[in-house]
Design an enzyme around this catalytic site. Structure first.
Site, PDB file in Angstrom:
ATOM      1  N   GLY A   1       0.789  -1.375   0.313  1.00 28.13           N
ATOM      2  CA  GLY A   1      -0.122  -0.086   0.109  1.00 28.13           C
ATOM      3  C   GLY A   1       0.491   1.742  -0.099  1.00 28.13           C
ATOM      4  O   GLY A   1       2.417   1.413  -0.255  1.00 28.13           O
ATOM      5  N   SER A   2       0.283   2.384   0.830  1.00 26.89           N
ATOM      6  CA  SER A   2       1.021   3.567   0.120  1.00 26.89           C
ATOM      7  C   SER A   2       2.796   3.304   1.011  1.00 26.89           C
ATOM      8  O   SER A   2       3.224   4.831   0.805  1.00 26.89           O
ATOM      9  CB  SER A   2      -0.168   4.346   1.319  1.00 26.89           C
ATOM     10  OG  SER A   2      -0.779   4.862   0.668  1.00 26.89           O
ATOM     11  N   THR A   3       2.642   2.505   1.851  1.00 23.66           N
ATOM     12  CA  THR A   3       4.053   2.136   2.412  1.00 23.66           C
ATOM     13  C   THR A   3       5.150   2.473   1.403  1.00 23.66           C
ATOM     14  O   THR A   3       6.049   2.602   1.640  1.00 23.66           O
ATOM     15  CB  THR A   3       3.887   1.076   3.218  1.00 23.66           C
ATOM     16  OG1 THR A   3       4.260   0.333   2.909  1.00 23.66           O
ATOM     17  CG2 THR A   3       3.533   1.405   4.718  1.00 23.66           C
TER      18      THR A   3
END
Lengths: 647, 379
Positions: free
Chosen positions: A326-328
């Site tokens: 995801g956004s990590t």
């Protein structure tokens, strides 16, 4: 067809000469054999006769004590406990079933177990003592011991058995031992005679399995003289074996216990890395299970409970689980973009809530859009559109390259079982795997860590650690073998310029401390310990077209299994990084609400090596935190006093 | 020449061949096999049906095979030697292939109910082909490098395949058996000296290579060497076989403990008591007298082969007989050497005595070749 033999007298003579020579050589060897037999059978006969006479001299194995495993501070996390057991040695017994039947009147020994034992005993060398029953109570044990004189071939003994004092805390990383199976034996060539002992314990999983050779030790032998009934009369000599090597791990038992307690009932995984040398300080997969159950032979009811639990306690989510980051993952895309030179930290991208690609729309999580965002702002607010743009500019192969350098898609080298490789997809990969061409839409999805990108919690922690330090840290678990420190090479530089890392770290700092940071609620207030972090949310299900029209259903209204995974990676202190933490809460919802608070607590616990002062928390949360500490199901602090080693 | 040879003056035909069979060999072989039955009966704890009975069936089959092969004119065998070698080689490769698929060592090929060990077949075919080769080759060329290289390759090819299985015992037998034929054929002694020197160097290299990444043997093979040198080092592991075998052997003494009285084998101290280590039971129960008798019988079998070979003016028949006699010698010498602790344990059965699938049938049939060479020798 008839043929005429060649008559060559000269050759014939030569052949005959050679034949004589050959015969002479062979005769010489026959003579040697005869002499050797005479030597053994006539000259040394007396000695051998003595040895064979009722085979009164017997050799017994002395099983070595399995190596102990300690945490970095010397707290015992895998030891040995005394185990009362009854063994049988076939060469001493005339009537094996008879003796076992007699024995079954003294201790509980079901008929099917007796049948199984008889089969087992037949397969093994006659001199090996074979375990009939173990973990007897003291009463049972003494009942057998008192009656031993009439039970020929039965011996009572006190052996050692593996014990995990911290129960489930280290189940996944340590693994567990179990009785050696025929399958284990079939994989080995010329196995150690110790392994022929039925129920001998060997490592089945995790460190116990990976360090089996060191932990097992070497068997000793003792020669004993026995009388006609097989009773031991005296010990002739004894060759002590070597106990297994002791391991000291990089793990911190207390921190590990805290992490598991803090993860609570979630189906989750957390990894804590020391940024000095990549040492794994804690690596926990929740829920866990008690490995002692497996050592003792787990009942099918217990086993069923474990396998049927939808939170999968047996799986080690820290290294075996692979999740879309995801956004990590946005820090990877950002670094790739800087390295490729397609943007500068100051350049802004305009986000109006979506990107159009042909007739498809790729949405930003914020419906109205973020407006103009720079790199720092894009990380702070986790703007998707910024990364759609960057991913398109850089191209997938360069993103994958950066991901690998940061550890995503590369199998970490740790002594744990079934470590996942994760995935940093490339065009070639998709062609090979699916036989399809890479689409630009795939690039967009990958740029925000969705789609084909996969990483394990360990890899996420490693990614965070490498971004925090700029060094190619490698995770490590074993600190010392037999008190000799394992050599660690100083980590090399990743080769990413500081000028690229600085804005990314700045963005991660803003996530926690910026005005509109996505994880601002979970910041650390203590100025010397301020943290950097990144939230992530991994979609588990595809959002249907209907939902697109009517608005996405809120996570809380979905069944557990369909909720998004919550992810969070972080490190601290921001200006002099010491600890990195990654955390994945399966189906936990959003990274900022479900994962970040837990990660912050773990980070503080690691930074302060215990409970941090309440002043480290933002003012409004302190009473809540105090309340929460009281309810945490932590282990008794007495169990973490160093060196309280049992046997 | 015997009277019969003199009066007939030519090679016998039909049933007359019976008169020319090398009968002493038949009797000696039968005697050795009979000892084998006794021992198998004994190690089975007085049961016929476990091992002795199947072994007797194979003996009968082998004897019939021997006479059939013996009655077929020797030139027929000479002419089919290439085919025999080729078939054996293909079977050997097939076994390697099957083994690879099964992911492990495999020595057997199962064709319906038949379990065939191609390496057994190869021992005979190799000798057959080498004898035919030297029969065909002009004697002046025997020691020329090129003409030495060809038989060397013929030997090394199957040896390498067998090594890969891995079956060290058979590999040694092939190498030495083939070497014996070359030796008898008159290849210059310098070649043999060179090979022996090279092998010595190789052994040195193998020992030196231990622990380095390019080590030439498997770890377990190194351990076998260690244990051969000091069986006491691992009395319950691999050294166990050697220790127990020597206890059994030594405790037999002069006259042995008597038939069926051996304790070592009966109490299952001995591993592979009915195959590779059967000699220990004989030595325990019949003592030095029994062991020496068997050794004498074996030596006589080889002696009769050699005598027949020396008298045979047909080069093919003579070399074939030398080859089979020598292979047989290697068989029992390696086995007895290993059991008595003179050599490392390599896993070679005691010929005609050990319980073993097709080995006995093939061995007896091979002696049929000796008979054929003897019956059809030129007078």
């Amino acid at each position: 067809m008839r043929r005429f033999p060649k008559l060559d007298l000269d050759m014939q003579r030569r052949t005959t000469r050679r034949g004589m020579l050959l015969a002479g050589l062979q005769g010489l060897f026959v003579g040697t054999l005869a002499y050797r037999m005479r030597h053994l059978q006539v000259e040394q006969a007396g000695e051998f006769q003595l040895m064979a006479d009722q085979n009164s001299v017997k050799i017994r194995l002395i099983p070595p004590a399995r190596g102990l495993i300690h945490d970095r501070k010397g707290v015992l996390i895998a030891g040995n406990e005394q185990n009362y057991r009854v063994t049988i040695t076939r060469e001493d017994v005339e009537d094996v079933p008879g003796v076992l039947h007699d024995l079954s009147r003294l201790i509980t020994l079901p008929d099917d177990e007796i049948d199984r034992l008889i089969k087992d005993i037949d397969k093994r060398p006659p001199t090996l003592p074979i375990t009939v029953a173990e973990r007897l109570s003291w009463e049972e044990f003494s009942r057998v011991a008192v009656n031993a004189p009439v039970l020929t071939g039965i011996t009572t003994e006190v052996g050692l058995s593996r014990f995990y004092p911290h129960g489930g805390d280290f189940a996944h990383v340590l693994g567990y031992v179990g009785p050696v199976s025929d399958y284990d034996l079939s994989k080995m060539q010329d196995p150690d005679p110790l392994l022929q002992i039925p129920k001998f314990q060997i490592g089945k999983l995790g460190i116990e399995a990976k360090y089996e050779d060191q932990l097992r030790g070497k068997a000793g032998t003792r020669r004993i003289e026995v009388n006609a009934t097989g009773r031991e009369m005296r010990e002739i000599d004894r060759r002590e074996g070597d106990p297994g090597a002791n391991l000291r791990l990089t793990l911190d038992a207390r921190l590990q216990n805290y992490v598991l307690a803090r993860l609570g009932d979630n189906s989750a995984a957390a990894v804590v890395l020391d940024l000095q040398d990549g040492a794994v300080r804690a690596i926990a997969s929740a829920p866990s299970f008690d490995p002692n159950l497996f050592v003792r032979g787990i009942s099918s009811a217990d086993y069923q409970t474990l396998t049927e639990n939808d939170h999968r306690p047996l799986a080690d989510k820290t290294v075996q689980g692979a999740y879309p980051p995801g956004s990590t993952f946005k820090m990877v895309t950002a670094l790739a973009a800087l390295e490729a030179g397609v943007t500068t930290p100051d350049e802004t991208v305009y986000c109006r809530g979506y990107t159009e690609l042909g007739d498809r729309r790729f949405h930003c999580w914020k419906k109205g859009g973020h407006g103009s965002v720079s790199m720092v702002e894009s990380l702070e607010q986790s703007c998707d559109v910024y990364y759609y743009e960057m991913a398109q500019r850089v191209g997938i192969d360069k993103i994958a390259d950066m991901a690998r350098r940061l550890g995503v898609g590369v199998r970490p080298d740790l002594p744990m079982s079934a470590i996942a490789e994760g995935n940093a997809p490339t065009k070639a990969w998709k062609r090979e795997r699916y036989g399809k061409e890479w689409l630009i839409g795939d690039t967009l999805n990958s740029g925000i860590g969705q789609g084909y990108v996969l990483a394990s919690p360990l890899q996420l922690a490693l990614m965070m650690a490498r971004v925090a330090t700029g060094k190619a840290l490698e995770p490590r678990l074993v600190q010392a073998v037999n008190d000799v420190d394992v050599a660690v090479a100083a980590p090399e530089s990743l080769g990413i310029p500081e000028a690229h890392l600085r804005p990314v770290r700045g963005g991660l700092f803003a996530v926690m401390n910026g005005k509109s940071g996505t994880a601002r609620a979970s910041r650390i207030a203590e100025p010397t310990m301020q943290m950097c972090g990144k939230t992530g949310t991994a979609q588990v299900r595809n959002i249907s077209a209907g939902e697109h029209a009517s608005g996405v259903v809120k996570n809380d209204n979905l069944p557990w299994k369909q909720r998004d995974h919550a992810l969070f990676v972080c490190f601290a202190p921001a200006d002099a990084p010491r600890i990195a933490v990654s955390i994945v809460i399966e189906h936990g919802g959003g990274g900022s609400t479900a994962a970040a608070p837990i990660a912050r607590d773990i980070l503080l616990q690691a930074l302060y090596d215990g409970f941090p002062p309440l002043t480290a928390y933002p003012e409004g949360q302190r009473s809540l935190i105090e309340e929460q500490r009281k309810t945490l199901p932590l282990a008794d602090p007495a169990s973490f006093t160093g060196g309280s080693a049992r046997a | 020449m015997s009277y019969l040879d003199y009066s007939l003056g030519t090679i016998p035909t039909g049933w007359r061949k019976l008169l020319h069979v090398l009968w002493p060999l038949v009797f000696l072989l039968s005697a050795v096999c009979a000892i084998g039955f006794l021992m198998l009966y004994s190690v089975a704890g007085g049961r016929l049906d476990t091992w002795a009975e199947p072994q007797m069936m194979r003996f009968a089959a082998g004897m019939v095979g021997m006479f059939i092969v013996g009655f077929v004119p020797i030139w027929v065998w000479r002419n089919s030697s290439v085919v025999a070698y080729a078939v054996s080689l293909v079977l050997l490769m097939a076994v390697d292939l099957v083994g690879e698929i099964g992911m492990g060592a495999q020595r057997w090929l199962e064709i319906g109910p038949l379990r065939l060990q191609p390496s057994e077949l190869m021992k005979v075919s190799l000798v057959l082909l080498l004898a035919a080769y030297y029969d065909w080759l002009d004697v002046k060329r025997v020691s020329r490098p090129l003409w030495v290289l060809i038989p060397a390759l013929l030997i090394l090819l199957p040896t390498a395949l067998v090594m890969k299985q891995p079956d060290l015992g058979t590999a040694i037998l092939l190498l030495a058996g083939g070497g014996a034929v070359m030796f008898a054929a008159g290849v210059s002694l310098w070649y043999f000296a060179t090979v022996i020197a090279l092998v010595g160097g190789l052994v040195f290299a193998v020992v030196e290579s231990r622990g380095t990444p390019w080590q030439l043997l498997q770890d377990y093979q190194f351990r076998r060497i260690d244990i051969f040198l000091d069986p006491g080092a691992d009395p319950l592991g691999s050294g166990y076989n050697i220790m127990q075998a020597q206890i059994a052997l030594g405790s037999g003494g002069w006259g042995g403990k008597g038939f069926m009285q051996g304790t070592q084998a009966r109490l299952n101290f001995l591993p592979e008591k009915h195959t590779d280590f059967i000699f220990t039971t004989l030595a325990e129960e019949f003592g030095f007298v029994g062991a020496a008798s068997l050794l004498t019988l074996y030596a006589l079998i080889v002696a009769f082969c050699f005598q027949s070979a020396m008298r045979n003016r047909d080069r093919f028949g003579s070399l074939l007989t030398y080859g089979i006699g020598s292979t047989f010698f290697l068989f029992f010498a390696v086995n007895m050497g290993m059991v008595t602790g003179l050599m490392p344990v390599v896993g070679v059965p005691l010929p005609l005595v050990s319980y073993g699938g097709t080995a006995m049938i093939i061995l007896l049939t091979a002696f049929g070749l000796v008979q054929s060479a003897h019956i059809h020798r030129p007078r």
